[in-house]
Design a protein around this motif. Structure first.
Motif, short mmCIF file in Angstrom:
data_model
loop_
_atom_site.label_atom_id
_atom_site.label_comp_id
_atom_site.label_asym_id
_atom_site.label_seq_id
_atom_site.Cartn_x
_atom_site.Cartn_y
_atom_site.Cartn_z
N UNK A 1 6.92 8.39 -5.12
CA UNK A 1 7.34 9.71 -5.61
C UNK A 1 6.74 10.79 -4.74
N UNK A 2 7.11 12.07 -5.00
CA UNK A 2 6.62 13.18 -4.16
C UNK A 2 5.10 13.24 -4.08
N UNK A 3 4.42 12.76 -5.13
CA UNK A 3 2.95 12.82 -5.12
C UNK A 3 2.35 12.00 -3.98
N UNK A 4 3.10 11.06 -3.42
CA UNK A 4 2.57 10.20 -2.36
C UNK A 4 2.90 10.71 -0.95
N UNK A 5 3.59 11.83 -0.84
CA UNK A 5 3.97 12.32 0.50
C UNK A 5 2.73 12.70 1.33
N UNK A 6 2.87 12.60 2.64
CA UNK A 6 1.78 13.02 3.54
C UNK A 6 2.04 14.46 3.96
N UNK A 7 1.79 15.38 3.03
CA UNK A 7 1.99 16.81 3.30
C UNK A 7 0.75 17.57 2.85
N UNK A 8 0.55 18.76 3.41
CA UNK A 8 -0.62 19.54 2.99
C UNK A 8 -0.26 20.43 1.81
N UNK A 9 -1.19 21.29 1.41
CA UNK A 9 -0.97 22.12 0.23
C UNK A 9 0.22 23.07 0.39
N UNK A 10 0.54 23.38 1.65
CA UNK A 10 1.70 24.25 1.88
C UNK A 10 2.99 23.46 2.05
N UNK A 11 2.91 22.17 1.87
CA UNK A 11 4.11 21.34 2.00
C UNK A 11 4.41 20.92 3.42
N UNK A 50 0.84 -1.21 0.00
CA UNK A 50 0.00 0.00 0.00
C UNK A 50 0.87 1.26 0.00
N UNK A 51 0.26 2.37 -0.35
CA UNK A 51 0.90 3.67 -0.17
C UNK A 51 0.35 4.26 1.13
N UNK A 52 1.05 5.21 1.73
CA UNK A 52 0.52 5.79 2.97
C UNK A 52 -0.71 6.66 2.72
N UNK A 53 -1.61 6.69 3.68
CA UNK A 53 -2.82 7.51 3.58
C UNK A 53 -2.86 8.48 4.76
N UNK A 54 -3.41 9.66 4.52
CA UNK A 54 -3.40 10.65 5.59
C UNK A 54 -4.58 11.62 5.51
N UNK A 55 -5.62 11.26 4.77
CA UNK A 55 -6.76 12.19 4.64
C UNK A 55 -7.65 12.05 5.89
#
Ligand code: SF4
Length: 944
Positions: free
Chosen positions: A460-470, A438-443
């Motif tokens: 890749x970066x698209x899967x990071x657990x970060x918000x819109x501000x990084x 799996x990929x990590x989830x954080x919603x």
């Protein structure tokens, strides 16, 4: 003359009235044990000869399990705190009150903002269950202890070849002829390694131990390499260099089973620099040796060219192998250049490389067994390279640990010694490609479950657990730009981040089996202060703390609410294929624990308590449609829960009549079937599927049949990890998601898609002239973390711990037997007893981990040697690096995975006059349980 009368001895007394077979939990190996019972009481424990893990072998810890179940340190009932945090003053309460209190804290948080709960577990073996609970609750803040243990090892293995050492795989003990072991403490994978080493010794196979400290396994090695800590990667890449230079590489293996022939964009100005050339359907391309055309890596009959070069659209593409050759043939890795740094002579490095090559290529093993690969090609035999490796935390708990572990896998793979006879073999359900996890989830949604599993393998970066501000979404900052591939989370940063409210404050901290205020944290004294710190309103900065443990560990005193767990003989557990299974290379297996005795206290198994809490909170999956609890207790869950149709926590004895393996409906009598079978289930892999698992279509089909995967998923080993290059591109300013300015350089320098070595961060920021000595801890064979040093039998083996000094430091400072030293790092000093040890890297000191105890904890008396002459190195290891020029402080972790860099520590050692007790001597805690009988002073002769 008196006549000699033969005494009438009963040489065969009845020693039990029943034997109950279950699974040991005195360490994480999970050996099978026969518990001998008499009149309902445990009389003694022996190894289960039929069990796949230990085959009857029992270690000292295992037999001392009996003292764990009679330990005075066992908690007796739920408790609420009545004194200041940390004091240890508690009042016993009923379970009803305890659960009401917990629900009263957890429910509003879930309804308002579930991420304000941080739920982290320690060395438990039910992570597929605890993560499922956290997912249903809705918090993104869940992980177990891997971040401060060995995530570098696990993540490097999964990303490179779909699995790592220990629970993921093992050497082919019956065939290997040369075995190299790196950085392994004796308590992990204990009995299986001992059995394996016994086999090697019997056959005369050679063992090379690489470890700054020569104890345990290294003590019986034929050759010991006392390497400088933190340089294992450099040493390994020097072996790789030497093998490349000598042309001793299994090219056929690289062509067939790795991404070495993949073509890569090699134009630094290109936006896709470093990424694979792909066809329209996204498959990576190789150059075909015969047709000289590019074709997909998996096309039938393709003969990939390792030296492939291809120009497209004005951009040059080179094969991974060519880039590897250029990198590793560089003189930067030559034995002569690296020798001083690693502390091994160039001659010795060359001789080890040549020994590896000789055994791998000149002592080839052939098994006459046909098999078929995923391309449909039939092979009439299995060819083996009888060289194998094993490694653990010693090489991974550094800030360069991920790349070091990758380097070791690179070495294994270029020798062609993975998944072949005599080499390293995976244990089902591994190998499994990183993209199949799996990929990590954080919603996070108020009142709702999380959108998927917390942990996984990002691509890749698209899967990071970060918000819109990084900014990081998780409290531990896992999967953020600071440590993008943090596959196990960063438990060691949770308290520190929650205390600072960075990235946000939390409301409830809920922990299980994790001694965070003592041996499981860096900067122990600092963590104790954080747990008790108050804000301007005189409220604790971490407002509520729920903790579950079976014993009165140091952490208990810091909780507001205690949910007391049972001991391992008083509850149900499953050692599941969904979690950390007990499989062997030749068989899938799982096992159970069951209550061989009933608790005599008001305690409950933590997993059953979580089910109860889940039902009271009405979490989805925990209640029926009518809102009643779905599972009576954990045993009920083990039998009836299905993760996917037909696939549940236990793979054995499935189906209504219990005759199905792997997949099948729940069997109401499944637990009894396990008990009748000795506590475990095992299913052998067919002969033709025993090797080449990632590529062997018969293995893939077998794995699908027993429910390990839902479809065959063959893959190639990733010598080059393309997702890492995507982070480098982002750091170079390409793509939608880019790291903050201050992290760009770190990402470019560390996240190389081919293994590299760099100097550990601690050494980069510490004045190595002031702090010239490396300092390490390791766990002894007879203890497993803090569990063992309160055990009445095991305390007799390690009653306290000296700091071991090598001959050079001993003589330079004129130390004598019975002396003490002041050991100082950039984070403070400790005063400790010392002992001389010559089988030790000359620039390294070390001690046993987690022997030292806080006074008042673990029901030990005030004058216990563990509290007065036992100590922790943790006090002088900081969880943060010193402030940089911009004033920011970064975590003392691997920048890729976030693994705690315990073993980067640098210190100085000074002789001091003899002390009465170690320093710091942390103030005593009030014990919530009564101490046991008197303490015996063990080992005093050693220091007086
Ligand atoms: S190795 Fe671990 S699991 Fe096995 S008997 Fe020893 S303590 Fe128990």
């Amino acid at each position: 003359m008196s006549k000699f009368v033969q005494p009438n001895l009963n040489l065969n007394p009845k020693i039990n009235d029943e034997i109950r077979k279950t699974t040991c939990y005195m360490c994480a190996c999970r050996c099978g044990i026969n518990v001998h019972m008499q009149s309902g009481k445990v009389k003694y424990i022996e190894g289960n000869k039929d069990h796949p893990v230990n085959q009857g072998v029992l270690c000292a810890k295992g037999s001392a399990g009996i003292m764990q179940i009679y330990s005075p340190a066992r908690l007796r009932a739920p408790m609420k705190r009545i004194g200041p945090r940390g004091s240890g003053a508690f009042e016993e309460i009923t379970w009803e009150e305890a659960l009401d209190t917990a629900v009263g804290w957890l429910k509003p948080v879930r309804e308002d903002d579930p991420k304000k709960l941080a739920f982290f577990t320690g060395r438990d073996q039910s992570q597929s269950f605890t993560s499922w609970w956290a997912q249903a609750y809705g918090t993104p803040n869940y992980a177990a202890h891997g971040g401060f243990c060995s995530v570098n090892m696990a993540a490097a293995g999964i990303y490179t070849m779909g699995g790592a050492f220990w629970e993921f795989g093992q050497p082919d003990w019956d065939r290997t002829k040369l075995f190299m072991i790196f950085g392994v403490a004796e308590d992990h994978d204990s009995n299986p390694i001992k059995i394996g080493l016994g086999k090697l010794k019997k056959r005369g196979a050679k063992i090379i131990g690489v470890n700054p400290v020569r104890t345990g396994y290294n003590a019986i090695a034929d050759d010991w390499i006392g390497i400088t800590p933190g340089t294992d990667g450099l040493f390994i890449l020097s072996l790789v260099h030497t093998l490349f230079k000598a042309g001793k590489i299994d090219l056929e293996y690289l062509v067939r089973y790795t991404n070495a022939p993949y073509l890569i964009d090699s134009d630094p100005k290109s936006k896709t620099y470093g990424l694979f050339l792909r066809d329209e359907s996204g498959e990576p391309l190789i150059l075909d040796r015969k047709t000289r055309k590019v074709t997909a890596w998996n096309s039938k009959g393709a003969r990939p060219d390792l030296a492939g070069r291809y120009r497209k659209g004005g951009v040059s593409h080179l094969s991974v192998f060519q880039i590897m050759a250029e990198r590793y043939l560089s003189e930067d890795y030559s034995p002569e250049i690296v020798s001083k740094k690693v502390g091994i002579s160039a001659k010795r490095i060359k001789s080890i490389a040549s020994e590896l090559a000789r055994v791998a290529f000149e002592e080839e093993i052939v098994i006459e067994q046909a098999w078929t690969d995923f391309r449909g090609e039939k092979h009439d035999k299995m060819i083996g390279r009888p060289v194998s490796f094993h490694a653990m935390r010693g090489i991974s708990a550094h800030s360069n640990g991920f790349q070091t572990c990758r380097s070791l896998h690179l070495l294994q793979i270029i020798l062609g010694s993975v998944e072949v006879p005599g080499g390293f073999r995976f244990k089902p359900p591994y190998p499994k490609h990183s993209s199949s996890h799996p990929k990590p989830h954080c919603k996070v949604t108020a009142g709702e479950p999380l959108d998927g599993p917390h942990l996984g393998y990002i691509q890749g970066p698209e899967d990071l657990c970060i918000d819109d501000d990084g900014k990081p979404i998780r409290i531990d900052k896992a999967y953020s730009w600071e440590n993008p591939m943090s596959a196990h989370g960063l438990m060691h940063m949770v308290i520190s981040n929650a205390y600072s409210g960075d990235p946000y404050p939390i409301d409830v901290m809920f922990m299980y089996m994790a001694n965070m205020s003592w041996n499981s944290s860096m900067n122990t004294s600092g963590v104790m202060e954080m747990l008790t710190a108050k804000d301007d309103n005189d409220e604790y900065k971490i407002p509520k703390l729920i903790y579950s443990d079976a014993y009165s560990s140091e952490m208990v005193a810091y909780a507001d609410l205690i949910l007391p767990d049972t001991t391992y003989m008083e509850r149900h557990d499953c050692i599941s294929l969904l979690d950390r299974p007990i499989c062997e290379a030749e068989a899938a297996a799982d096992s159970i624990r069951w209550p061989v005795i009933e608790p005599d206290r008001e305690v409950r198994g933590f997993q059953s308590v979580l089910l109860d809490l889940g039902a009271r909170l009405k979490l989805p999956g925990f209640v029926t449609d009518s809102g009643d609890p779905k599972y009576k207790d954990y045993a009920d869950y083990i039998v009836n829960h299905e993760r996917r149709p037909g696939v549940g926590p236990l793979a054995g004895f499935r189906g209504k009549s219990g005759d199905l393996d792997g997949r099948g409906e729940p069997n109401p009598n499944q637990i009894q079937a396990y008990i009748d079978n000795g506590g475990f289930w095992q299913k052998h892999i067919p002969e033709s599927a025993q090797f080449y698992k990632p590529w062997n279509i018969e293995y893939q089909d077998w794995a699908v049949e027993i429910g390990l995967f839902d479809k065959a998923s063959p893959f190639l080993f990733d010598l080059y990890i393309e997702p890492m290059q995507k982070f480098i591109l982002a750091a170079r300013g390409i793509g939608k998601r880019q790291p903050p300015e201050y992290l760009r350089k770190q990402i470019i320098d560390s996240m190389d898609p081919l293994p590299i070595w760099y100097q550990p961060f601690e050494e980069q920021v510490t004045d190595c002239e002031e702090f010239p000595v490396h300092a390490l801890t390791q766990r002894p064979m007879a203890m497993y973390h803090s569990w063992g040093s309160q055990n009445a039998w095991l305390r007799q083996i390690h009653g306290y711990n000296p700091m071991y000094l090598p001959k050079k430091i001993w003589e330079d400072n004129n130390f004598k037997k019975g002396d003490w030293a002041l050991v100082t790092s950039r984070n403070g000093s400790i005063k400790v007893p010392v002992a001389r040890m010559d089988a030790l890297n000359e620039n390294t000191i070390w001690t046993w981990n987690a022997i030292g105890k806080r006074r008042g904890a673990w029901a030990l008396s005030e004058n216990a040697t563990e509290s007065n002459k036992g100590f922790l190195l943790n006090h002088i290891i900081h969880e943060l690096l010193p402030p940089r020029k911009d004033g920011m402080r970064w975590s003392n972790s691997d920048p890729i995975t976030g693994q705690a860099a315990w073993f980067d520590l640098k210190v100085k050692v000074e002789k001091i006059s003899k002390e009465e007790h170690v320093a710091p001597l942390v103030q005593s805690q009030t014990s919530p349980v009564k101490p046991g009988l008197i303490d015996v002073k063990y080992g005093e002769d050693f220091i007086d």
